[in-house]
Design an enzyme around this catalytic site. Structure first.
Site, mmCIF file in Angstrom:
data_model
loop_
_atom_site.group_PDB
_atom_site.id
_atom_site.type_symbol
_atom_site.label_atom_id
_atom_site.label_comp_id
_atom_site.label_asym_id
_atom_site.label_seq_id
_atom_site.Cartn_x
_atom_site.Cartn_y
_atom_site.Cartn_z
ATOM 1 N N ASP A 1 -5.027 3.220 -1.804
ATOM 2 C CA ASP A 1 -6.122 3.474 -0.861
ATOM 3 C C ASP A 1 -6.785 4.820 -1.178
ATOM 4 O OD1 ASP A 1 -6.175 1.238 1.021
ATOM 5 O OD2 ASP A 1 -4.118 1.853 1.502
ATOM 6 N N MET B 1 -11.104 -6.401 6.280
ATOM 7 C CA MET B 1 -10.319 -5.355 6.957
ATOM 8 C C MET B 1 -9.933 -5.828 8.354
ATOM 9 S SD MET B 1 -9.927 -2.909 4.820
ATOM 10 C CE MET B 1 -9.048 -1.814 5.947
ATOM 11 N N MET C 1 -9.624 7.484 -0.379
ATOM 12 C CA MET C 1 -10.493 7.896 0.743
ATOM 13 C C MET C 1 -11.040 9.292 0.478
ATOM 14 S SD MET C 1 -8.149 6.669 3.932
ATOM 15 C CE MET C 1 -7.136 5.183 3.862
ATOM 16 N N MET D 1 -12.580 3.588 -0.561
ATOM 17 C CA MET D 1 -13.250 3.869 0.721
ATOM 18 C C MET D 1 -13.956 5.221 0.550
ATOM 19 S SD MET D 1 -10.071 2.612 3.060
ATOM 20 C CE MET D 1 -8.980 2.706 1.639
ATOM 21 N N HIS E 1 -1.078 -1.489 -3.986
ATOM 22 C CA HIS E 1 -2.394 -1.204 -3.396
ATOM 23 C C HIS E 1 -2.560 0.314 -3.258
ATOM 24 C CE1 HIS E 1 -5.799 -2.432 -0.727
ATOM 25 N NE2 HIS E 1 -5.474 -1.395 0.016
ATOM 26 N N HIS F 1 -8.449 0.185 -3.713
ATOM 27 C CA HIS F 1 -9.383 -0.022 -2.597
ATOM 28 C C HIS F 1 -10.159 1.284 -2.397
ATOM 29 C CE1 HIS F 1 -9.617 -0.793 2.081
ATOM 30 N NE2 HIS F 1 -10.818 -0.744 1.525
ATOM 31 N N ASP G 1 -6.176 -6.622 5.171
ATOM 32 C CA ASP G 1 -5.619 -5.263 5.058
ATOM 33 C C ASP G 1 -5.705 -4.560 6.402
ATOM 34 O OD1 ASP G 1 -4.912 -2.698 4.296
ATOM 35 O OD2 ASP G 1 -6.619 -2.395 2.942
ATOM 36 N N SER H 1 0.838 -1.207 0.000
ATOM 37 C CA SER H 1 0.000 0.000 0.000
ATOM 38 C C SER H 1 0.867 1.250 0.000
ATOM 39 C CB SER H 1 -0.901 0.009 1.237
ATOM 40 O OG SER H 1 -1.413 1.320 1.431
HETATM 41 C C1 DX5 Z 1 -6.446 1.409 5.784
HETATM 42 C C2 DX5 Z 1 -5.982 1.041 4.389
HETATM 43 C C3 DX5 Z 1 -4.798 0.160 4.402
HETATM 44 C C4 DX5 Z 1 -3.567 0.780 5.016
HETATM 45 C C5 DX5 Z 1 -2.755 -0.316 5.632
HETATM 46 O O1 DX5 Z 1 -7.667 2.020 5.700
HETATM 47 O O2 DX5 Z 1 -7.014 0.368 3.694
HETATM 48 O O3 DX5 Z 1 -4.497 -0.329 3.084
HETATM 49 O O4 DX5 Z 1 -2.778 1.467 4.099
HETATM 50 O O5 DX5 Z 1 -1.729 0.245 6.381
HETATM 51 P P1 DX5 Z 1 -0.861 -0.587 7.417
HETATM 52 O O6 DX5 Z 1 -0.272 -1.740 6.670
HETATM 53 O O7 DX5 Z 1 0.146 0.391 7.911
HETATM 54 O O8 DX5 Z 1 -1.824 -1.025 8.489
HETATM 55 ZN ZN ZN Z 2 -6.486 -0.643 1.763
#
Ligand code: DX5
Ligand code: ZN
Length: 220
Positions: A36, A138, A38, A69, A34, A67, A176, A9
């Site tokens: 993320d 998650m 948001m 969100m 990956h 991903h 994740d 990620s």
């Molecule tokens: C959290 C994300 C993850 C995040 C994971 O909402 O979906 O992908 O980047 O980070 P680590 O590996 O640091 O928990």
């Molecule tokens: Zn993620």
């Protein structure tokens, strides 16, 4: 030798060096990148959009594992597909049009994924399993990297595996959040085969390659 896939990620990458960080992760042997996404509504944080995916696409040929969100993900599927997303995972929560959205993702030749928050039971995704290639469980509350793994989610990974077996479905189970060399084996034993990691890869004190190696070694 166990077969696992690592999805690194970029949320914990150094964005002033994003190209180099992705190349370094690729050289270290990660399988997917990956991303993320948001929106500050579905989760409290705001991160990146299709523009970043487009730039990642120019840097690497690895699958881009996106991903989402965000609220109303159905409004952004084409933009992420056009930007070069290989996988698009949407949450089951607060998503009344999820069936149609997953069909739409597939129609664009992108691999669809469904995501479960820590508070959502495995049964919630039962009727969409035939539509997806990835089931993302998650293991933290979504929103930030660097959070602590929630161990009580582990039995849910086994529940998802049971549902997959009962439906003769072939989707991969991904986890994740808080994935480290300590937590990865716990989720592996429960049935996860794809592991997302931000901190454990991009913030490893000995560098990206060492982080990747530690994660891989943890199941062998
Ligand atoms: C959290 C994300 C993850 C995040 C994971 O909402 O979906 O992908 O980047 O980070 P680590 O590996 O640091 O928990
Ligand atoms: Zn993620």
């Amino acid at each position: 030798m166990s077969t696992i896939l690592l999805s690194s990620s970029i949320l914990s990458a150094d964005f002033s060096q994003l190209g180099n960080q992705i190349r370094e992760a690729e050289e270290a042997g990660v399988d997917w990148i990956h991303v993320d996404v948001m929106d500050g509504h579905f989760v409290p944080n705001i991160t990146m959009g299709p523009f970043i995916v487009e730039h990642c696409r120019k840097i690497t040929s690895l699958p881009l594992d996106v991903h989402l969100m965000i609220e109303k993900p159905e409004n952004h599927i084409e933009a992420f597909s056009n930007a070069g997303a290989s996988h698009l995972s949407v949450h089951i929560e607060n998503n009344p049009n999820v069936y149609r959205t997953l069909e739409h993702i597939r129609s664009l030749s992108v691999k669809p994924g469904i995501v479960l928050n820590p508070g959502t039971p495995a049964a919630a995704i039962s009727s969409v399993i035939p539509l997806v290639d990835i089931i993302l469980v998650m293991t933290v509350n979504p929103g930030f990297s660097g959070q602590k793994f929630i161990p009580s989610v582990v039995p849910k990974i086994s529940d998802v595996r049971e549902i997959l077996i009962s439906q003769h479905a072939k989707a991969m189970i991904q986890v994740d959040g808080g994935i480290t060399e300590q937590t990865l084996p716990l989720t592996y034993k429960a049935g996860a085969r794809v592991f997302v990691a931000a901190t454990a890869i991009f913030k490893h004190p000995q560098g990206i390659a060492a982080g990747v190696q530690m994660l891989r070694k943890s199941v062998n």
